[in-house]
Design a protein around this motif. Structure first.
Motif, mmCIF file in Angstrom:
data_model
loop_
_atom_site.group_PDB
_atom_site.id
_atom_site.type_symbol
_atom_site.label_atom_id
_atom_site.label_comp_id
_atom_site.label_asym_id
_atom_site.label_seq_id
_atom_site.Cartn_x
_atom_site.Cartn_y
_atom_site.Cartn_z
ATOM 1 N N UNK A 38 0.903 -1.349 0.019
ATOM 2 C CA UNK A 38 0.013 -0.021 -0.062
ATOM 3 C C UNK A 38 0.813 1.196 -0.022
ATOM 4 N N UNK A 39 2.087 1.245 0.923
ATOM 5 C CA UNK A 39 2.813 2.341 0.707
ATOM 6 C C UNK A 39 3.510 2.334 -0.641
ATOM 7 N N UNK A 44 5.006 5.211 -5.540
ATOM 8 C CA UNK A 44 5.425 4.874 -6.891
ATOM 9 C C UNK A 44 4.288 4.674 -7.827
ATOM 10 N N UNK A 45 2.985 4.647 -7.553
ATOM 11 C CA UNK A 45 1.964 4.383 -8.475
ATOM 12 C C UNK A 45 1.463 3.088 -8.647
ATOM 13 N N UNK A 46 0.562 2.738 -9.410
ATOM 14 C CA UNK A 46 -0.112 1.313 -9.463
ATOM 15 C C UNK A 46 0.633 0.222 -10.097
ATOM 16 N N UNK A 47 1.829 0.550 -10.685
ATOM 17 C CA UNK A 47 2.560 -0.552 -11.255
ATOM 18 C C UNK A 47 3.918 -0.632 -10.542
ATOM 19 N N UNK A 48 4.039 -1.893 -9.904
ATOM 20 C CA UNK A 48 5.215 -2.060 -9.164
ATOM 21 C C UNK A 48 6.003 -3.389 -9.749
ATOM 22 N N UNK A 49 7.271 -3.035 -9.581
ATOM 23 C CA UNK A 49 8.218 -4.297 -9.625
ATOM 24 C C UNK A 49 8.622 -4.970 -8.238
ATOM 25 N N UNK A 70 -5.429 -5.090 -6.423
ATOM 26 C CA UNK A 70 -4.121 -5.618 -6.633
ATOM 27 C C UNK A 70 -4.314 -6.432 -7.931
ATOM 28 N N UNK A 71 -3.546 -6.392 -9.022
ATOM 29 C CA UNK A 71 -3.488 -6.954 -10.267
ATOM 30 C C UNK A 71 -2.102 -7.475 -10.350
#
Length: 74
Positions: A38-39, A44-49, A70-71
């Motif tokens: 969530x943090x 960083x936005x909705x696209x995370x690595x 979450x997708x």
């Protein structure tokens, strides 16, 4: 600047190091990972690595698809 999130004085959950949020292996619980994600999503936005060992990623994928918002792409 480094921000450290702790549950008790002796247990670090995750560390915000600026360019990444690092979850400690010893604190790898569904609730700690959910808070860290969530943090990260806010920062960083909705696209995370997601980086880490395969078995840790597998555990993450098992925990969080049930949570709304979450997708995951593999």
């Amino acid at each position: 600047m480094c921000i450290i999130w702790i549950r008790k004085l002796t247990e670090t959950l995750f560390i915000d190091i600026g360019k990444a949020i690092v979850v400690r292996k010893s604190a790898m619980t569904a609730s700690a990972v959910e808070i860290a994600l969530a943090l990260a999503k806010e920062k960083f936005g909705s696209t995370l690595t997601i980086k880490g060992a395969r078995h840790l990623k597998t555990r993450l994928l098992r925990w969080l698809p049930k949570k709304s918002g979450y997708l995951f792409h593999q």
